[in-house]
Write a protein that holds these residues in place. Sequence first.
Motif, PDB file in Angstrom:
ATOM      1  N   THR A   1       0.564 -11.417  12.767  1.00 59.17           N
ATOM      2  CA  THR A   1       1.149 -10.215  13.364  1.00 59.17           C
ATOM      3  C   THR A   1       0.058  -9.222  13.762  1.00 59.17           C
ATOM      4  O   THR A   1       0.117  -8.587  14.821  1.00 59.17           O
ATOM      5  CB  THR A   1       2.127  -9.549  12.406  1.00 59.17           C
ATOM      6  OG1 THR A   1       3.160 -10.487  12.065  1.00 59.17           O
ATOM      7  CG2 THR A   1       2.758  -8.318  13.044  1.00 59.17           C
ATOM      8  N   GLU A   2      -0.950  -9.080  12.898  1.00 64.87           N
ATOM      9  CA  GLU A   2      -2.034  -8.128  13.185  1.00 64.87           C
ATOM     10  C   GLU A   2      -2.827  -8.539  14.417  1.00 64.87           C
ATOM     11  O   GLU A   2      -3.421  -7.693  15.077  1.00 64.87           O
ATOM     12  CB  GLU A   2      -2.988  -8.061  11.980  1.00 64.87           C
ATOM     13  CG  GLU A   2      -2.395  -7.385  10.756  1.00 64.87           C
ATOM     14  CD  GLU A   2      -2.096  -5.925  10.974  1.00 64.87           C
ATOM     15  OE1 GLU A   2      -2.823  -5.283  11.761  1.00 64.87           O
ATOM     16  OE2 GLU A   2      -1.133  -5.401  10.379  1.00 64.87           O
TER      17      GLU A   2
ATOM     18  N   ASN B   1       8.785  -1.767  14.452  1.00 66.04           N
ATOM     19  CA  ASN B   1       7.339  -1.840  14.518  1.00 66.04           C
ATOM     20  C   ASN B   1       6.802  -0.731  15.417  1.00 66.04           C
ATOM     21  O   ASN B   1       7.029  -0.728  16.630  1.00 66.04           O
ATOM     22  CB  ASN B   1       6.913  -3.219  15.053  1.00 66.04           C
ATOM     23  CG  ASN B   1       5.429  -3.465  14.900  1.00 66.04           C
ATOM     24  OD1 ASN B   1       4.611  -2.691  15.367  1.00 66.04           O
ATOM     25  ND2 ASN B   1       5.094  -4.555  14.235  1.00 66.04           N
TER      26      ASN B   1
ATOM     27  N   LYS C   1     -10.824  -4.108   3.799  1.00 63.84           N
ATOM     28  CA  LYS C   1      -9.544  -4.807   3.720  1.00 63.84           C
ATOM     29  C   LYS C   1      -9.624  -5.851   2.621  1.00 63.84           C
ATOM     30  O   LYS C   1     -10.708  -6.298   2.250  1.00 63.84           O
ATOM     31  CB  LYS C   1      -9.214  -5.483   5.060  1.00 63.84           C
ATOM     32  CG  LYS C   1      -9.026  -4.503   6.208  1.00 63.84           C
ATOM     33  CD  LYS C   1      -8.643  -5.226   7.491  1.00 63.84           C
ATOM     34  CE  LYS C   1      -8.413  -4.241   8.628  1.00 63.84           C
ATOM     35  NZ  LYS C   1      -8.012  -4.930   9.887  1.00 63.84           N
TER      36      LYS C   1
ATOM     37  N   ASN D   1       1.475 -12.114   8.225  1.00 65.57           N
ATOM     38  CA  ASN D   1       1.003 -10.746   8.462  1.00 65.57           C
ATOM     39  C   ASN D   1      -0.296 -10.752   9.231  1.00 65.57           C
ATOM     40  O   ASN D   1      -0.521  -9.918  10.115  1.00 65.57           O
ATOM     41  CB  ASN D   1       0.832 -10.002   7.136  1.00 65.57           C
ATOM     42  CG  ASN D   1       2.136  -9.528   6.571  1.00 65.57           C
ATOM     43  OD1 ASN D   1       3.149  -9.486   7.261  1.00 65.57           O
ATOM     44  ND2 ASN D   1       2.156  -9.187   5.293  1.00 65.57           N
ATOM     45  N   ASN D   2      -1.191 -11.686   8.908  1.00 65.16           N
ATOM     46  CA  ASN D   2      -2.440 -11.804   9.655  1.00 65.16           C
ATOM     47  C   ASN D   2      -2.174 -12.151  11.109  1.00 65.16           C
ATOM     48  O   ASN D   2      -2.836 -11.640  12.037  1.00 65.16           O
ATOM     49  CB  ASN D   2      -3.334 -12.883   9.027  1.00 65.16           C
ATOM     50  CG  ASN D   2      -4.077 -12.375   7.813  1.00 65.16           C
ATOM     51  OD1 ASN D   2      -4.204 -11.183   7.602  1.00 65.16           O
ATOM     52  ND2 ASN D   2      -4.562 -13.301   7.001  1.00 65.16           N
TER      53      ASN D   2
ATOM     54  N   ASP E   1       1.762  -4.826   1.850  1.00 64.15           N
ATOM     55  CA  ASP E   1       3.041  -5.049   2.512  1.00 64.15           C
ATOM     56  C   ASP E   1       4.194  -5.091   1.516  1.00 64.15           C
ATOM     57  O   ASP E   1       5.334  -5.283   1.902  1.00 64.15           O
ATOM     58  CB  ASP E   1       3.005  -6.345   3.338  1.00 64.15           C
ATOM     59  CG  ASP E   1       2.811  -7.584   2.477  1.00 64.15           C
ATOM     60  OD1 ASP E   1       2.466  -7.443   1.287  1.00 64.15           O
ATOM     61  OD2 ASP E   1       2.985  -8.705   2.992  1.00 64.15           O
TER      62      ASP E   1
ATOM     63  N   ASP F   1      -7.240  -1.560   2.677  1.00 62.70           N
ATOM     64  CA  ASP F   1      -6.047  -1.955   3.424  1.00 62.70           C
ATOM     65  C   ASP F   1      -5.665  -3.389   3.044  1.00 62.70           C
ATOM     66  O   ASP F   1      -6.541  -4.234   2.814  1.00 62.70           O
ATOM     67  CB  ASP F   1      -6.359  -1.880   4.922  1.00 62.70           C
ATOM     68  CG  ASP F   1      -5.143  -1.513   5.758  1.00 62.70           C
ATOM     69  OD1 ASP F   1      -4.042  -1.400   5.193  1.00 62.70           O
ATOM     70  OD2 ASP F   1      -5.306  -1.334   6.976  1.00 62.70           O
ATOM     71  N   ASP F   2      -4.374  -3.660   2.966  1.00 63.17           N
ATOM     72  CA  ASP F   2      -3.874  -5.013   2.678  1.00 63.17           C
ATOM     73  C   ASP F   2      -4.457  -5.583   1.389  1.00 63.17           C
ATOM     74  O   ASP F   2      -5.004  -6.691   1.366  1.00 63.17           O
ATOM     75  CB  ASP F   2      -4.181  -5.957   3.847  1.00 63.17           C
ATOM     76  CG  ASP F   2      -3.397  -5.614   5.098  1.00 63.17           C
ATOM     77  OD1 ASP F   2      -2.227  -5.209   4.963  1.00 63.17           O
ATOM     78  OD2 ASP F   2      -3.934  -5.744   6.214  1.00 63.17           O
TER      79      ASP F   2
ATOM     80  N   THR G   1      -1.964   1.694   7.948  1.00 55.36           N
ATOM     81  CA  THR G   1      -3.373   1.781   8.349  1.00 55.36           C
ATOM     82  C   THR G   1      -3.665   3.122   8.995  1.00 55.36           C
ATOM     83  O   THR G   1      -4.757   3.683   8.810  1.00 55.36           O
ATOM     84  CB  THR G   1      -3.712   0.627   9.317  1.00 55.36           C
ATOM     85  OG1 THR G   1      -3.510  -0.621   8.638  1.00 55.36           O
ATOM     86  CG2 THR G   1      -5.147   0.711   9.780  1.00 55.36           C
TER      87      THR G   1
ATOM     88  N   ASN H   1       6.114  -2.865   5.567  1.00 54.27           N
ATOM     89  CA  ASN H   1       5.861  -3.978   6.470  1.00 54.27           C
ATOM     90  C   ASN H   1       4.786  -3.649   7.489  1.00 54.27           C
ATOM     91  O   ASN H   1       4.434  -2.478   7.702  1.00 54.27           O
ATOM     92  CB  ASN H   1       7.151  -4.391   7.187  1.00 54.27           C
ATOM     93  CG  ASN H   1       8.133  -5.080   6.268  1.00 54.27           C
ATOM     94  OD1 ASN H   1       7.735  -5.703   5.289  1.00 54.27           O
ATOM     95  ND2 ASN H   1       9.416  -4.971   6.569  1.00 54.27           N
ATOM     96  N   SER H   2       4.271  -4.693   8.145  1.00 50.38           N
ATOM     97  CA  SER H   2       3.221  -4.520   9.137  1.00 50.38           C
ATOM     98  C   SER H   2       3.704  -3.681  10.314  1.00 50.38           C
ATOM     99  O   SER H   2       4.849  -3.791  10.749  1.00 50.38           O
ATOM    100  CB  SER H   2       2.760  -5.898   9.623  1.00 50.38           C
ATOM    101  OG  SER H   2       1.771  -5.778  10.618  1.00 50.38           O
TER     102      SER H   2
END
Length: 442
Positions: free
Chosen positions: A439-440, A300, A170, A436-437, A237, A203-204, A148, A142-143
């Motif tokens: 969250t980032e 997290n 990415k 997820n985006n 993820d 990444d991702d 990363t 998960n994020s």
Amino acid sequence: MTSAQDVWGRILEIMSDKLTSTAIDTWFSDTTAVEVEGGRLVVYCPSNFKKEVIETRFSQHLQEALFELFSGEFGLLILGERELEPYLGKQEQSPQPASDERMDLTFDRFVVGSNNKFAHAAAKAVAEKPAVAYNPLFIYGNSGLGKTHLLHAIRHAVKQPTDLNIVYTKGDQFTNELISSIQAGKMEEFRGKYRSAQFLLMDDVQFIAGKESTQEEFFHTFNTLYESGCQIVLTSDRPPRDILRLEDRLQSRFEWGLIADVGPPDYETRMAIIRNKALQLGLTLPDDIAHTIAEHFKSNIRQLEGSVKMLTAYGELLGAEIDNKEVALRTIEDMLHKEFLPTPEVIIQETARFYRLTADDIRGNGRTRDTALARQVSMYLIRKLTDLSLINIGKEYKGKSGSGMDHSSVLNSIQKIEAYIEEKPEFKDTIRDIQNNITERN
């Protein structure tokens, strides 16, 4: 000096003589220069809370730095969460940091625990002996759990003793570069960049799923690098088999090497992360306060480290030690609500970006299939990720009258997405990707 990013970089350098690195990192790390125009520097800050602190606490430092840099009065405008859109039309794309390289994400700063021991060992192995044992290396979780961090740690470890051509990207960046290259007729340059890599870090990677041309291009890129004996490291993820819109041929290739998962840190690991970050920042945290942080943020790592940074910054601003549990708890709760609860603006922006639309498209009355779906998805996510009522969600959109959508229309949109998820379970991937985006960004 014409680049806004260059100007902002010099401003931060000048202020670093008077402010601690912790204060600059905590309050200015998310800021991005937008433009220099008409004797004024425009800067974007994605958090209204941070914008307010910058304007109230650091205004004098900023004005002094601008005066020193330009040898005279120079204006400064800081844009908040909903104030960037008018400036985006002046640029080909949203402002981005000058570099994607994170110098602080190294192996010696990665806290190893039972949740990430295997992934950490695998990452070190490919950094020490690329393409020997684990190729590709696929890390999932998960994020905010350190994927990363491991990618950048590999990047730094490989760069130090060698001069390999390392390419970091990415999944969504790869797609956007591909689209731009096709439009500009520069596919040869695009392929040259990725297929000449000796070490590819993506990444991702889940973001290439469901995009036919992107998957086709990455399939050939993967084959070229693999057959040339180049190391490939991917993060996602979820494991390859759970990326439902991923082509079978890519799934099988992702599973050729080693798959390692990164899970949520246990209590002991969370405490170690907190103490490690406090040590880096020169902060002394009593055990009960460290325990309070560990109990508040369980899933997290980014939030764990962010809470320590916030406590450090508060202590510096107030000129006092954070040694009171109640004060620490209020600070953490304030950060939790103001920093990690996404705003409707961020949700709408990220939904629009996923569907290659603008925030105005989603807020407007457009009836194309993609626009209507994106609008419904954004409402569903606002309802899911914030505490806004249906009425307040409707105020974020224009509606037929131009003054907002009524609560029944919002509810209908949310129910349509819920039904769509039930009907097509693979649509959960789309929701998860957008989330997820979001969250980032926070």
